[in-house]
Design a protein around this motif. Structure first.
Motif, PDB file in Angstrom:
ATOM      1  N   GLY A 136      50.570  35.494  32.214  1.00 47.39           N
ATOM      2  CA  GLY A 136      49.233  35.165  31.749  1.00 47.39           C
ATOM      3  C   GLY A 136      48.151  35.953  32.444  1.00 47.39           C
ATOM      4  O   GLY A 136      47.098  36.242  31.860  1.00 47.39           O
ATOM      5  N   ASP A 137      48.390  36.335  33.716  1.00 45.37           N
ATOM      6  CA  ASP A 137      47.423  37.151  34.438  1.00 45.37           C
ATOM      7  C   ASP A 137      47.532  38.631  34.080  1.00 45.37           C
ATOM      8  O   ASP A 137      46.593  39.393  34.298  1.00 45.37           O
ATOM      9  CB  ASP A 137      47.614  36.983  35.955  1.00 45.37           C
ATOM     10  N   ARG A 138      48.689  39.057  33.535  1.00 47.88           N
ATOM     11  CA  ARG A 138      48.870  40.462  33.183  1.00 47.88           C
ATOM     12  C   ARG A 138      48.609  40.716  31.698  1.00 47.88           C
ATOM     13  O   ARG A 138      47.941  41.670  31.338  1.00 47.88           O
ATOM     14  CB  ARG A 138      50.301  40.921  33.522  1.00 47.88           C
ATOM     15  N   LEU A 139      49.157  39.845  30.835  1.00 50.16           N
ATOM     16  CA  LEU A 139      49.062  40.069  29.391  1.00 50.16           C
ATOM     17  C   LEU A 139      47.876  39.353  28.756  1.00 50.16           C
ATOM     18  O   LEU A 139      47.466  39.697  27.644  1.00 50.16           O
ATOM     19  CB  LEU A 139      50.351  39.600  28.701  1.00 50.16           C
ATOM     20  N   GLY A 140      47.368  38.352  29.428  1.00 51.76           N
ATOM     21  CA  GLY A 140      46.282  37.556  28.864  1.00 51.76           C
ATOM     22  C   GLY A 140      46.689  36.110  28.664  1.00 51.76           C
ATOM     23  O   GLY A 140      47.869  35.787  28.541  1.00 51.76           O
ATOM     24  N   ARG A 141      45.708  35.234  28.617  1.00 53.84           N
ATOM     25  CA  ARG A 141      45.969  33.792  28.505  1.00 53.84           C
ATOM     26  C   ARG A 141      46.475  33.426  27.104  1.00 53.84           C
ATOM     27  O   ARG A 141      47.384  32.625  26.939  1.00 53.84           O
ATOM     28  CB  ARG A 141      44.699  33.003  28.767  1.00 53.84           C
ATOM     29  N   ARG A 142      45.872  34.046  26.078  1.00 54.54           N
ATOM     30  CA  ARG A 142      46.122  33.625  24.700  1.00 54.54           C
ATOM     31  C   ARG A 142      47.566  33.876  24.274  1.00 54.54           C
ATOM     32  O   ARG A 142      48.178  33.028  23.600  1.00 54.54           O
ATOM     33  CB  ARG A 142      45.167  34.350  23.748  1.00 54.54           C
ATOM     34  N   GLN A 143      48.126  35.025  24.626  1.00 56.74           N
ATOM     35  CA  GLN A 143      49.483  35.346  24.194  1.00 56.74           C
ATOM     36  C   GLN A 143      50.504  34.376  24.781  1.00 56.74           C
ATOM     37  O   GLN A 143      51.432  33.929  24.090  1.00 56.74           O
ATOM     38  CB  GLN A 143      49.836  36.780  24.612  1.00 56.74           C
ATOM     39  N   VAL A 144      50.333  34.050  26.043  1.00 58.49           N
ATOM     40  CA  VAL A 144      51.251  33.109  26.684  1.00 58.49           C
ATOM     41  C   VAL A 144      51.125  31.727  26.047  1.00 58.49           C
ATOM     42  O   VAL A 144      52.127  31.051  25.783  1.00 58.49           O
ATOM     43  CB  VAL A 144      50.981  33.043  28.199  1.00 58.49           C
ATOM     44  N   LEU A 145      49.908  31.289  25.782  1.00 53.63           N
ATOM     45  CA  LEU A 145      49.704  29.963  25.195  1.00 53.63           C
ATOM     46  C   LEU A 145      50.294  29.864  23.790  1.00 53.63           C
ATOM     47  O   LEU A 145      50.741  28.803  23.374  1.00 53.63           O
ATOM     48  CB  LEU A 145      48.208  29.632  25.157  1.00 53.63           C
ATOM     49  N   ALA A 146      50.298  30.969  23.052  1.00 54.19           N
ATOM     50  CA  ALA A 146      50.912  30.964  21.721  1.00 54.19           C
ATOM     51  C   ALA A 146      52.417  30.741  21.817  1.00 54.19           C
ATOM     52  O   ALA A 146      53.006  29.986  21.024  1.00 54.19           O
ATOM     53  CB  ALA A 146      50.620  32.280  21.008  1.00 54.19           C
ATOM     54  N   LEU A 147      53.062  31.359  22.792  1.00 53.88           N
ATOM     55  CA  LEU A 147      54.508  31.205  22.963  1.00 53.88           C
ATOM     56  C   LEU A 147      54.875  29.810  23.454  1.00 53.88           C
ATOM     57  O   LEU A 147      55.827  29.196  22.965  1.00 53.88           O
ATOM     58  CB  LEU A 147      55.030  32.258  23.949  1.00 53.88           C
ATOM     59  N   THR A 148      54.122  29.293  24.423  1.00 52.47           N
ATOM     60  CA  THR A 148      54.491  28.005  25.016  1.00 52.47           C
ATOM     61  C   THR A 148      54.348  26.848  24.034  1.00 52.47           C
ATOM     62  O   THR A 148      55.160  25.920  24.033  1.00 52.47           O
ATOM     63  CB  THR A 148      53.651  27.716  26.278  1.00 52.47           C
ATOM     64  N   ILE A 149      53.321  26.893  23.176  1.00 51.78           N
ATOM     65  CA  ILE A 149      53.136  25.775  22.245  1.00 51.78           C
ATOM     66  C   ILE A 149      54.244  25.751  21.195  1.00 51.78           C
ATOM     67  O   ILE A 149      54.699  24.683  20.767  1.00 51.78           O
ATOM     68  CB  ILE A 149      51.738  25.819  21.591  1.00 51.78           C
ATOM     69  N   VAL A 150      54.732  26.938  20.788  1.00 49.31           N
ATOM     70  CA  VAL A 150      55.835  27.003  19.827  1.00 49.31           C
ATOM     71  C   VAL A 150      57.110  26.440  20.444  1.00 49.31           C
ATOM     72  O   VAL A 150      57.844  25.658  19.813  1.00 49.31           O
ATOM     73  CB  VAL A 150      56.059  28.451  19.361  1.00 49.31           C
ATOM     74  N   MET A 151      57.402  26.815  21.688  1.00 48.17           N
ATOM     75  CA  MET A 151      58.597  26.317  22.370  1.00 48.17           C
ATOM     76  C   MET A 151      58.534  24.804  22.548  1.00 48.17           C
ATOM     77  O   MET A 151      59.514  24.090  22.312  1.00 48.17           O
ATOM     78  CB  MET A 151      58.758  26.995  23.725  1.00 48.17           C
ATOM     79  N   MET A 152      57.371  24.318  22.947  1.00 49.96           N
ATOM     80  CA  MET A 152      57.216  22.886  23.213  1.00 49.96           C
ATOM     81  C   MET A 152      57.394  22.071  21.935  1.00 49.96           C
ATOM     82  O   MET A 152      58.164  21.100  21.897  1.00 49.96           O
ATOM     83  CB  MET A 152      55.826  22.629  23.800  1.00 49.96           C
ATOM     84  N   ALA A 153      56.716  22.474  20.880  1.00 48.51           N
ATOM     85  CA  ALA A 153      56.778  21.716  19.626  1.00 48.51           C
ATOM     86  C   ALA A 153      58.174  21.774  19.012  1.00 48.51           C
ATOM     87  O   ALA A 153      58.684  20.773  18.495  1.00 48.51           O
ATOM     88  CB  ALA A 153      55.746  22.256  18.640  1.00 48.51           C
ATOM     89  N   GLY A 154      58.815  22.949  19.069  1.00 42.43           N
ATOM     90  CA  GLY A 154      60.157  23.090  18.509  1.00 42.43           C
ATOM     91  C   GLY A 154      61.183  22.235  19.231  1.00 42.43           C
ATOM     92  O   GLY A 154      62.018  21.572  18.596  1.00 42.43           O
ATOM     93  N   ALA A 155      61.134  22.238  20.559  1.00 46.08           N
ATOM     94  CA  ALA A 155      62.084  21.441  21.344  1.00 46.08           C
ATOM     95  C   ALA A 155      61.880  19.952  21.104  1.00 46.08           C
ATOM     96  O   ALA A 155      62.843  19.181  21.025  1.00 46.08           O
ATOM     97  CB  ALA A 155      61.943  21.772  22.823  1.00 46.08           C
ATOM     98  N   THR A 156      60.616  19.521  20.984  1.00 44.50           N
ATOM     99  CA  THR A 156      60.330  18.113  20.723  1.00 44.50           C
ATOM    100  C   THR A 156      60.884  17.688  19.366  1.00 44.50           C
ATOM    101  O   THR A 156      61.488  16.611  19.229  1.00 44.50           O
ATOM    102  CB  THR A 156      58.814  17.857  20.775  1.00 44.50           C
ATOM    103  N   PHE A 157      60.671  18.523  18.357  1.00 40.39           N
ATOM    104  CA  PHE A 157      61.193  18.237  17.021  1.00 40.39           C
ATOM    105  C   PHE A 157      62.715  18.090  17.059  1.00 40.39           C
ATOM    106  O   PHE A 157      63.280  17.133  16.491  1.00 40.39           O
ATOM    107  CB  PHE A 157      60.797  19.367  16.071  1.00 40.39           C
ATOM    108  N   LEU A 158      63.402  19.005  17.724  1.00 42.52           N
ATOM    109  CA  LEU A 158      64.868  18.972  17.775  1.00 42.52           C
ATOM    110  C   LEU A 158      65.386  17.770  18.554  1.00 42.52           C
ATOM    111  O   LEU A 158      66.473  17.255  18.257  1.00 42.52           O
ATOM    112  CB  LEU A 158      65.392  20.261  18.406  1.00 42.52           C
ATOM    113  N   LEU A 159      64.608  17.301  19.527  1.00 44.86           N
ATOM    114  CA  LEU A 159      65.042  16.137  20.309  1.00 44.86           C
ATOM    115  C   LEU A 159      65.243  14.927  19.407  1.00 44.86           C
ATOM    116  O   LEU A 159      66.175  14.137  19.594  1.00 44.86           O
ATOM    117  CB  LEU A 159      64.007  15.838  21.403  1.00 44.86           C
ATOM    118  N   GLY A 160      64.368  14.791  18.405  1.00 44.00           N
ATOM    119  CA  GLY A 160      64.499  13.667  17.492  1.00 44.00           C
ATOM    120  C   GLY A 160      65.708  13.757  16.590  1.00 44.00           C
ATOM    121  O   GLY A 160      66.091  12.756  15.961  1.00 44.00           O
ATOM    122  N   ALA A 161      66.327  14.951  16.507  1.00 42.30           N
ATOM    123  CA  ALA A 161      67.463  15.150  15.602  1.00 42.30           C
ATOM    124  C   ALA A 161      68.815  15.090  16.317  1.00 42.30           C
ATOM    125  O   ALA A 161      69.858  15.243  15.669  1.00 42.30           O
ATOM    126  CB  ALA A 161      67.322  16.503  14.900  1.00 42.30           C
TER     127      ALA A 161
END
Length: 448
Positions: free
Chosen positions: A82-107
């Protein structure tokens, strides 16, 4: 007009509002997961862990803690990126990982269906969630702080924690809604899973909102000046050598912050159901009412910190929690009405800390190591003390037979926080720009 003033004026109000919304939405998605997991803990215990309910509940809370053990690894990876590439790019990746893992947990199929693979998959998905959260929270707070005007950083930053409470509350409301519309049999099989599926659309909405924004003005300014770190080894070396004091100080504050957070918000439904004897519906109503009261107050608390400083609010909060923890936990055992009052009192005291996180923690580090310093310090402390709080409280209550253990746990954490607060530099009104550590000496005069 100074370059500092010009830079602030380059962020139109509409862009600032979108930045706040994008940060808060991502944070709400993260905490929606933690809330749903906490509020369905007894159902998860029955689905994934054979044996008596007490042992299964303890194992479920142990898996809750597992994700926090992985968070420091996430901080070590995502922070420097996040300090090298920028805040926004990292936040885009983390929210996708978080939401996807949560969805799969219910399955995940139950233990009765696939045996040992069931709890193993649960642990793996919780580890993915922890890894992504290691970058999500520190990044979102940094993003919010660097977009906010210096003199209103407390007010605007408080909306990130409004998102935290919104996620927790939304989790409780969705679980309660499904519970009220379900039979006990359906709730035990598929009903408790449905709230986890909501995380995916929430995550996609957050991703869309973040994709429409540029990176923070503070980061872009540093990048234009050639001040961004390009080597992780150099960045880590500088962090440890020059910023070990704020790392330790932030870690101490996080002990008070997150032990209170996970004891009060995550563990409370389990505590009320297993120790006080409330029904799952009553415990959810209590948490929803308490958190809605906290949401109403949090922007005012953030604005107050812009006028009087961050440190006075932290001091009042930790002293108040230390004094009122035992009386309020005793009050909870009287009846449902008194339990609501007790939760609201503790919650409003806690808001004084919660509302200032985005204003206080990012300001402990200069821009070029801000994401990494925040993420590493925050996640290491949270993994050791915050995420383990529900399991530790449950284990200690079971071993001692004392239902006031959570109060003692919060009091001990607040003592650590009070010690750390002595070494905190007031940064209300200070600029976050450049490679120097923000301080009150470089701040514009704080409105009194």
């Amino acid at each position: 007009m100074t370059s500092h003033q010009l830079a602030e004026n380059e962020v139109p109000p509409a862009v600032l509002k979108r930045a706040i919304g994008a940060s808060a939405m991502g944070n709400a998605t993260e905490w929606f997961d933690y809330g749903v997991y906490a509020y369905t803990a007894t159902y998860i215990a029955n689905s994934f862990f054979p044996g008596d309910l007490e042992s299964a509940t303890l194992l479920t809370l142990g898996v809750f803690a597992v994700s926090f053990l992985v968070r420091p690894i996430g901080g070590l990876v995502w922070g420097p990126l996040g300090d090298r590439l920028g805040r926004r790019q990292v936040l885009a990746l983390t929210i996708v990982m978080m939401a996807g893992a949560t969805f799969l947990l219910g399955a995940i199929p139950s233990y009765d269906s696939i045996g040992f693979w069931s709890p193993l998959l649960l642990v793996i998905l919780r580890m993915i969630q922890g890894f992504s959260t290691g970058g999500e929270y520190g990044g979102a707070a940094t993003f919010m702080a660097e977009y906010s005007p210096d003199k209103k950083r407390g007010f605007f930053g408080s909306f990130l924690e409004f998102g935290t409470l919104l996620g927790f509350s939304l989790g409780a409301i969705v679980v309660l809604f499904v519970d009220l519309l379900s039979t006990d049999a359906f709730m035990a099989t598929w009903g408790w899973r449905l709230p986890f599926f909501v995380a995916l659309p929430l995550g996609l909405i957050g991703l869309y909102m973040r994709s429409k924004l540029e990176d923070t003005p503070v980061f872009l300014e540093l990048e234009e000046e050639g001040g961004v770190e390009h080597e992780t080894k150099t960045q880590f070396s500088e962090l440890i050598r020059q910023y070990w004091k704020p790392i330790l100080t932030l870690g101490g504050l996080v002990v008070a912050l997150n032990v209170t957070n996970y004891t009060l918000l995550s563990y409370m439904p389990t505590y009320l159901e297993t120790r006080i004897g409330l029904s799952s519906t009553s415990s959810l109503w209590l948490v929803i009412i308490g958190q809605l009261a906290m949401m109403v107050v949090i922007p005012f608390s953030g604005a107050l910190s812009d006028r009087v400083g961050r440190k006075p609010l932290w001091l009042v909060s930790m002293l108040g929690l230390f004094v009122f923890a035992i009386p309020m936990y005793m009050l909870m055992s009287v009846n449902f009405g008194w339990a609501i009052l007790a939760f609201v009192v503790l919650g409003l005291l806690y808001v004084l800390q919660l509302s200032t996180i985005s204003a206080t923690f990012p300001a402990m580090f200069p821009t070029h190591v801000r994401f990494a310093g925040f993420a590493i310090a925050y996640n290491v402390s949270t993994s050791l003390f915050g995420g383990t709080a529900p399991a530790a409280n449950e284990w200690l209550v079971e071993k001692t037979g004392n239902d006031l253990v959570p109060a003692f746990y919060m009091m001990g954490a607040c003592l650590i926080g009070l010690i750390a607060l002595k070494f905190v530099t007031e940064t209300a009104g200070a600029s976050l720009r450049g490679r120097d550590t923000p301080s009150q000496r470089t701040a514009d005069t704080v409105d009194q």
